[in-house]
Design a protein around this motif. Structure first.
Motif, mmCIF file in Angstrom:
data_model
loop_
_atom_site.group_PDB
_atom_site.id
_atom_site.type_symbol
_atom_site.label_atom_id
_atom_site.label_comp_id
_atom_site.label_asym_id
_atom_site.label_seq_id
_atom_site.Cartn_x
_atom_site.Cartn_y
_atom_site.Cartn_z
ATOM 1 N N GLY A 191 -30.807 -18.009 25.701
ATOM 2 C CA GLY A 191 -30.559 -16.708 26.322
ATOM 3 C C GLY A 191 -31.798 -15.839 26.320
ATOM 4 N N GLY A 192 -31.587 -14.557 26.020
ATOM 5 C CA GLY A 192 -32.650 -13.555 26.099
ATOM 6 C C GLY A 192 -33.927 -13.905 25.359
ATOM 7 N N MET A 223 -28.662 -8.893 21.938
ATOM 8 C CA MET A 223 -29.831 -9.654 22.399
ATOM 9 C C MET A 223 -30.416 -9.176 23.735
ATOM 10 S SD MET A 223 -30.128 -12.809 20.455
ATOM 11 C CE MET A 223 -30.138 -14.268 21.461
ATOM 12 N N PRO A 224 -30.875 -7.925 23.808
ATOM 13 C CA PRO A 224 -31.458 -7.462 25.069
ATOM 14 C C PRO A 224 -32.652 -8.306 25.494
ATOM 15 C CG PRO A 224 -31.838 -5.884 23.308
ATOM 16 C CD PRO A 224 -30.914 -6.912 22.765
ATOM 17 N N MET A 225 -32.818 -8.431 26.806
ATOM 18 C CA MET A 225 -33.910 -9.269 27.309
ATOM 19 C C MET A 225 -35.201 -8.472 27.395
ATOM 20 S SD MET A 225 -31.795 -11.270 30.175
ATOM 21 C CE MET A 225 -30.096 -11.685 29.732
ATOM 22 N N SER A 226 -36.306 -9.211 27.520
ATOM 23 C CA SER A 226 -37.604 -8.564 27.652
ATOM 24 C C SER A 226 -37.578 -7.664 28.891
ATOM 25 C CB SER A 226 -38.673 -9.650 27.791
ATOM 26 O OG SER A 226 -39.908 -9.065 28.048
ATOM 27 N N GLY A 227 -38.037 -6.444 28.730
ATOM 28 C CA GLY A 227 -38.015 -5.490 29.837
ATOM 29 C C GLY A 227 -36.767 -4.617 29.819
ATOM 30 N N TYR A 228 -35.800 -4.994 29.001
ATOM 31 C CA TYR A 228 -34.544 -4.229 28.936
ATOM 32 C C TYR A 228 -34.247 -3.778 27.498
ATOM 33 C CZ TYR A 228 -33.731 -6.249 33.550
ATOM 34 O OH TYR A 228 -33.849 -6.625 34.864
ATOM 35 N N GLN A 229 -35.302 -3.720 26.660
ATOM 36 C CA GLN A 229 -35.101 -3.350 25.263
ATOM 37 C C GLN A 229 -34.494 -1.952 25.161
ATOM 38 O OE1 GLN A 229 -37.895 -4.732 26.506
ATOM 39 N NE2 GLN A 229 -39.097 -5.797 24.964
ATOM 40 N N GLN A 231 -31.551 -1.186 25.753
ATOM 41 C CA GLN A 231 -30.371 -1.036 26.621
ATOM 42 C C GLN A 231 -29.285 -2.009 26.195
ATOM 43 O OE1 GLN A 231 -31.317 -1.361 30.839
ATOM 44 N NE2 GLN A 231 -33.389 -0.645 30.418
ATOM 45 N N ARG A 232 -28.074 -1.719 26.595
ATOM 46 C CA ARG A 232 -26.987 -2.660 26.362
ATOM 47 C C ARG A 232 -27.262 -3.911 27.197
ATOM 48 N NH1 ARG A 232 -21.227 -1.857 29.307
ATOM 49 N NH2 ARG A 232 -22.655 -2.044 31.035
ATOM 50 N N ASN A 233 -27.142 -5.078 26.578
ATOM 51 C CA ASN A 233 -27.279 -6.309 27.358
ATOM 52 C C ASN A 233 -25.994 -6.524 28.144
ATOM 53 O OD1 ASN A 233 -28.320 -8.673 28.369
ATOM 54 N ND2 ASN A 233 -28.044 -9.845 26.477
ATOM 55 N N THR A 234 -26.110 -7.179 29.283
ATOM 56 C CA THR A 234 -24.927 -7.390 30.120
ATOM 57 C C THR A 234 -24.977 -8.770 30.795
ATOM 58 O OG1 THR A 234 -24.106 -6.763 32.332
ATOM 59 C CG2 THR A 234 -26.122 -5.692 31.608
ATOM 60 N N PRO A 235 -23.806 -9.370 31.029
ATOM 61 C CA PRO A 235 -23.799 -10.706 31.634
ATOM 62 C C PRO A 235 -24.355 -10.712 33.059
ATOM 63 C CG PRO A 235 -21.553 -9.832 31.477
ATOM 64 C CD PRO A 235 -22.440 -8.927 30.684
ATOM 65 N N THR A 236 -24.460 -9.530 33.689
ATOM 66 C CA THR A 236 -25.027 -9.490 35.044
ATOM 67 C C THR A 236 -26.514 -9.863 35.026
ATOM 68 O OG1 THR A 236 -25.529 -7.139 34.837
ATOM 69 C CG2 THR A 236 -23.433 -7.696 35.822
ATOM 70 N N LEU A 237 -27.120 -9.870 33.822
ATOM 71 C CA LEU A 237 -28.545 -10.220 33.717
ATOM 72 C C LEU A 237 -28.772 -11.716 33.480
ATOM 73 C CD1 LEU A 237 -29.948 -7.222 31.613
ATOM 74 C CD2 LEU A 237 -30.219 -7.633 34.065
ATOM 75 N N LEU A 238 -27.721 -12.518 33.512
ATOM 76 C CA LEU A 238 -27.913 -13.962 33.287
ATOM 77 C C LEU A 238 -28.948 -14.574 34.247
ATOM 78 C CD1 LEU A 238 -26.888 -16.206 31.367
ATOM 79 C CD2 LEU A 238 -25.275 -16.867 33.153
ATOM 80 N N PRO A 239 -29.024 -14.114 35.519
ATOM 81 C CA PRO A 239 -30.059 -14.669 36.409
ATOM 82 C C PRO A 239 -31.484 -14.489 35.868
ATOM 83 C CG PRO A 239 -28.422 -13.493 37.714
ATOM 84 C CD PRO A 239 -28.105 -13.218 36.269
ATOM 85 N N VAL A 240 -31.702 -13.486 35.000
ATOM 86 C CA VAL A 240 -33.043 -13.298 34.412
ATOM 87 C C VAL A 240 -33.355 -14.491 33.498
ATOM 88 C CG1 VAL A 240 -34.470 -11.810 32.935
ATOM 89 C CG2 VAL A 240 -32.835 -10.769 34.527
ATOM 90 N N VAL A 241 -32.373 -14.919 32.711
ATOM 91 C CA VAL A 241 -32.564 -16.090 31.844
ATOM 92 C C VAL A 241 -32.822 -17.317 32.718
ATOM 93 C CG1 VAL A 241 -31.534 -17.549 30.052
ATOM 94 C CG2 VAL A 241 -31.037 -15.104 30.081
ATOM 95 N N HIS A 244 -36.402 -17.392 34.031
ATOM 96 C CA HIS A 244 -37.363 -17.766 32.988
ATOM 97 C C HIS A 244 -37.295 -19.260 32.694
ATOM 98 C CE1 HIS A 244 -39.239 -14.030 31.462
ATOM 99 N NE2 HIS A 244 -38.193 -13.471 32.060
ATOM 100 N N LEU A 245 -36.090 -19.785 32.607
ATOM 101 C CA LEU A 245 -35.940 -21.207 32.287
ATOM 102 C C LEU A 245 -36.514 -22.061 33.423
ATOM 103 C CD1 LEU A 245 -34.905 -23.161 30.159
ATOM 104 C CD2 LEU A 245 -32.673 -23.135 31.258
ATOM 105 N N ALA A 246 -36.266 -21.645 34.657
ATOM 106 C CA ALA A 246 -36.789 -22.393 35.806
ATOM 107 C C ALA A 246 -38.315 -22.402 35.768
ATOM 108 C CB ALA A 246 -36.283 -21.786 37.107
#
Ligand SMILES: [Zn+2]
Length: 270
Positions: A191-192, A223-229, A231-241, A244-246
């Motif tokens: 994840g993040g 587990m907020p993602m980089s750039g979103y520290q 803030q509340r993490n949200t499942p709408t940000l899964l495309p960010v993961v 990164h993985l791609a």
């Protein structure tokens, strides 16, 4: 003739294998969050419970409608909340698993957390082992939480061997530990953490492990993602993961989306 396929690029279908959507952080905008998930291509979410008093709350989230985000639920006693657990909760878990056998997709979130210095490790072991046994008894996979205890967890699952395997959420162990989980029928959740350059070891593992063993997750609202520290993490940000993985794997988002969704379904779908 117009080719509609060119006008509407297909949104890759994503599965958030670990999201605490039942937490109060989502009380004010849960429905909007789900609508945004749908638009972002996040079409399935697994919601693991953490304490007995929240099992009913989590069960209310179940939804298999094809027109909205599919929500899978998992019931368990999380090691982080050890002080809330009582031995009778294990009997209650058995009753819940029996009563809701059509809807509960896994036993979790369970595991060992040895990063907690004031937590009774023997008690953690007790709840973990009993829940592994229940998962095996009900032929369910497990959703594992692990901090500083991979070798201890591996030792237990080697002995009890839950037939349906499971998911090691937010994996951050070694390559050797990853291989051992894979051999035991487990998928590893990323994840993040992989959105942070400094997480070198975890990013390297996410890049090199077989794609067939990887699932995506947000662990929202944590587990907020980089750039979103901050803030509340949200499942709408899964495309960010996913992005990164791609990038890490020099692969297309489409390929990663398809594989990770299939991997999550192979463990969590009935
Ligand atoms: Zn969790």
């Amino acid at each position: 003739m117009t080719n509609f396929m060119n006008i509407m690029p297909p949104i890759p279908e994503l599965f958030d294998s670990h999201c605490h959507l039942d937490f109060p952080e989502f009380d004010h905008d849960r429905d909007e969050t789900l609508e945004q998930c749908w638009l972002a291509g996040v079409r399935s979410i697994c919601i693991p419970a953490t304490e007995a008093r929240y099992w009913s709350r989590v069960l209310k989230q179940v939804n298999y409608s094809p027109d909205s985000v599919r929500r899978f639920v998992s019931l368990g006693l999380h090691p982080y909340f050890l002080k809330s657990h009582r031995p009778q909760h294990l009997d209650e878990l058995k009753v819940f698993l029996k009563r809701h056998s059509e809807t509960v997709c896994a036993v979790g979130e369970i595991g060992l957390d040895f990063s907690l210095t004031d937590s009774d490790r023997q008690q953690q072991h007790y709840y973990f082992i009993r829940q592994l046994e229940l998962a095996d008894q009900f032929k369910l996979p497990v959703i594992l939480h692990c901090r500083k205890a991979h070798d201890e967890i591996l030792k237990e699952i080697r002995q009890i061997k839950p037939e349906r395997g499971g998911i090691v959420h937010a994996f951050s162990g070694s390559e050797q530990q990853a291989q051992q989980y894979i051999e035991l029928g487990f998928k590893l959740g990323f994840g993040g953490t992989i959105t942070y350059q400094r997480a070198r070891k975890t990013r390297q593992l996410a890049a090199s492990l077989p794609l067939s063993s990887i699932v995506l997750e947000t662990d929202a609202p944590d587990m907020p993602m980089s750039g979103y520290q901050g803030q509340r993490n949200t499942p709408t940000l899964l495309p960010v993961v996913l992005e990164h993985l791609a990038q890490l794997r020099s692969s297309s988002t489409k390929e990663i989306a398809q594989a990770t969704t299939e991997n999550a379904l192979s463990i969590l779908a009935k």
